[in-house]
Design a protein around this motif. Structure first.
Motif, mmCIF file in Angstrom:
data_model
loop_
_atom_site.group_PDB
_atom_site.id
_atom_site.type_symbol
_atom_site.label_atom_id
_atom_site.label_comp_id
_atom_site.label_asym_id
_atom_site.label_seq_id
_atom_site.Cartn_x
_atom_site.Cartn_y
_atom_site.Cartn_z
ATOM 1 N N HIS A 398 5.404 38.304 27.211
ATOM 2 C CA HIS A 398 4.109 38.904 27.548
ATOM 3 C C HIS A 398 4.247 40.362 28.004
ATOM 4 N N HIS A 399 5.415 40.690 28.586
ATOM 5 C CA HIS A 399 5.607 42.090 29.015
ATOM 6 C C HIS A 399 5.523 43.030 27.800
ATOM 7 N N GLN A 400 5.975 42.560 26.628
ATOM 8 C CA GLN A 400 5.866 43.408 25.421
ATOM 9 C C GLN A 400 4.406 43.531 24.997
ATOM 10 N N HIS A 401 3.682 42.432 25.181
ATOM 11 C CA HIS A 401 2.259 42.494 24.827
ATOM 12 C C HIS A 401 1.538 43.495 25.732
ATOM 13 N N GLN A 402 1.924 43.511 27.001
ATOM 14 C CA GLN A 402 1.281 44.467 27.917
ATOM 15 C C GLN A 402 1.551 45.910 27.484
ATOM 16 N N LEU A 403 2.763 46.142 27.005
ATOM 17 C CA LEU A 403 3.108 47.482 26.516
ATOM 18 C C LEU A 403 2.262 47.835 25.289
#
Ligand SMILES: O=P(O)(O)OC[C@H]1O[C@](O)(CO)[C@@H](O)[C@@H]1O
Length: 533
Positions: A398-403
């Motif tokens: 999900h951290h990549q999605h936030q980016l």
């Protein structure tokens, strides 16, 4: 009607719309359909401009024409046909009459036959001659390819059926590349063609037939057909039990909702396919009932008209910050440009404004590292349409999605704000000075004031994909009605097809180039010298 809008635009063209953008504007210049948010606050449309745009809808009688479309009237006047792809997602079965006949029993019957077949393929009840179907090859082109190919990719997280492949191009590299990955004994070939005459599709279908015939005894048994032309599917040797028909009131580029969606249904299962239909149906209900200032298809269309026909911006970029939608720009190229790339009005008069825009795009963030340079600093203004989900499907990442989301929001902000010469100077003042500082700073200026809209949604599930596609379909309808053109024919593709048929024997060397222009003759000559015939 265009005069007032153009005069208004002339008055506000130099205004920086960022200065209008407080919280009230953000609320006023956005609307929701279910969970989907449409934000058009980052444009130069103000309340006066919007009122003038709403006038266009009234003058063009969009509401009445919308109701005619849903009611099955023959609004495709140049082909004398109704336009009823909406009936394919009318899951409640309310009657839809075409020439006094309710088409819904037929639609629902075909849907249930498709479901029976899809289930059988998925659970192995329908098997290939070497066992359970492992691969489905959809052979089609244009609307018989782009829709299912786009949607199968978009709903990849929901796949639990066999692998799906798509062959469209007559270039043998396309079909050869796909067939190499498949075992003929466990492959189902779906020939998708509304007319069952399209040369690319029929050529590829025969190639697939020959490929399968080398291995299995009953080739036809592993073929299915999706078409309005059931006489031709029979001639091809496909048993009627595996032929899924639809009627001429479903246009090719609007056909994903019915039999042309079979490969999608096999990939994600009938239940998820129904959720996709429900999403489209929900957008239909919204389009029919919401007031114009809350009506997403109408607003999206009016923003498009403002940018293209009023401001004169010739293209629009579709930029999904959702890799699952990587084929959406290609799909929309057909939907929008084949529908609204017309220069003649319904009554035969020439269009007095520009036809629909050039539509193009790529998913973010990839586009950022390719063509965004031009979007930010090129001399032409390119209105951008961003799509972004609050959540992806990879919970662990999900951290990549936030980016990804941060990048999406940053791009629309950067396009709007830009960077002044003063700000550019400050940024590099520690590196340069004097004339060199001035020169370098100029290269780092961003004009800003570049418009964009954002479509945001919780997550790309089947229902949401249905909503998104139906949103764009109705946007095309509204733009077409305002322009006074027929969005549902495609005469502009005919000439090239005719000339290709005539050129085939020339390219093969059976006929000479007499009567051809010098350039075409020279190109044939070059290709023949290098092995084409
Ligand atoms: O489904 P068919 O009849 O093979 O047509 C394929 C495509 O060709 C077109 O007619 C244009 O060439 C499209 O409108 C259509 O989607």
């Amino acid at each position: 009607m265009w005069g007032k809008l153009k005069a208004h635009h002339a008055k506000v063209a130099d205004r920086r719309f960022e200065t209008m953008l407080d919280a009230d504007r953000a609320a006023d210049f956005s609307a929701q359909a279910g969970d989907m948010l449409f934000d058009y606050a980052k444009t130069n449309i103000d309340a006066e401009g919007r009122a003038l745009l709403f006038d266009l809808l009234n003058v063009a009688e969009v509401a009445a024409k919308r109701d005619q479309m849903f009611a099955g009237q023959a609004i495709n006047e140049t082909e004398g046909r109704a336009v009823l792809h909406t009936a394919l997602r009318n899951l409640d079965g309310d009657p839809v009459l075409v020439e006094q006949r309710d088409v819904m029993p037929g639609v629902l019957d075909t849907l249930s036959r498709m479901e029976g077949f899809a289930d059988a393929v998925r659970d192995g009840t329908f098997a290939g001659q070497g066992g359970k179907i492992t691969d489905v090859v959809n052979i089609g082109i244009g609307g018989s390819d782009l829709g299912p190919a786009m949607a199968v990719k978009a709903l990849a997280p929901y796949h639990d059926g066999p692998r799906c492949h798509f062959v469209s191009n007559v270039d043998p590299a396309d079909i050869a590349g796909v067939l190499r990955q498949c075992d003929p004994a466990t492959t189902l070939v779906i020939v998708a063609s509304k007319t069952f005459t399209t040369i690319e599709t029929m050529t590829n279908a025969r190639t697939a037939q020959a490929w399968m015939g080398d291995t299995v005894t009953d080739t036809g048994a592993q073929f299915a057909a999706l078409s309005t032309a059931q006489d031709k599917t029979a001639d091809f040797g496909i048993d009627t039990s595996r032929v899924f028909g639809f009627e001429d009131w479903v246009g090719g580029r609007y056909s994903l909702w019915g039999p042309i969606g079979l490969s999608l249904m096999i990939a994600i299962g009938p239940q998820a396919f129904r959720a996709f239909l429900r999403g489209g149906q929900a957008m239909d209900t919204h389009f029919r009932n919401a007031k114009w200032d809350e009506n997403l298809p109408a607003l999206l269309a009016l923003v498009g008209i403002w940018h293209n026909q009023v401001c004169g911006y010739a293209t629009r970029a579709v930029l999904p910050y959702d890799n699952l939608l990587s084929r959406l720009p290609a799909y929309l190229q057909q939907l929008e440009m084949e529908s609204n790339g017309k220069g003649v009005c319904m009554d035969g008069a020439g269009l007095d404004v520009q036809s629909g825009p050039v539509v193009w795009g790529e998913p973010g963030t990839n586009g950022q590292h390719a063509f965004y340079q031009l979007i930010h600093q090129g001399t032409r203004v390119i209105p951008c349409e961003f799509l972004v989900a609050a959540r992806g499907h990879e919970d662990d990442l999900h951290h990549q999605h936030q980016l990804l989301v941060a990048n999406c929001l940053a791009q629309s902000e950067a396009l709007m704000r830009g960077r002044t010469l003063d700000e550019a100077r400050v940024k590099i003042a520690d590196k340069f000075s004097g004339a060199e500082l001035e020169r370098q700073a100029k290269h780092r200026v961003f004009p800003g004031n570049r418009p964009s809209v954002t479509i945001a949604y919780p997550q790309l599930d089947p229902f949401m994909l249905g909503q998104i596609i139906a949103l764009y379909e109705h946007r095309v309808f509204v733009e077409g009605v305002v322009l006074g053109i027929n969005s549902y024919d495609q005469w502009g593709v005919e000439l090239g097809k005719e000339l290709a048929t005539a050129l085939q024997p020339v390219v093969e060397g059976h006929e000479g180039t007499d009567g051809k222009d010098g350039s075409t003759a020279a190109l044939v000559g070059y290709l023949q010298q290098n092995g084409v015939s």
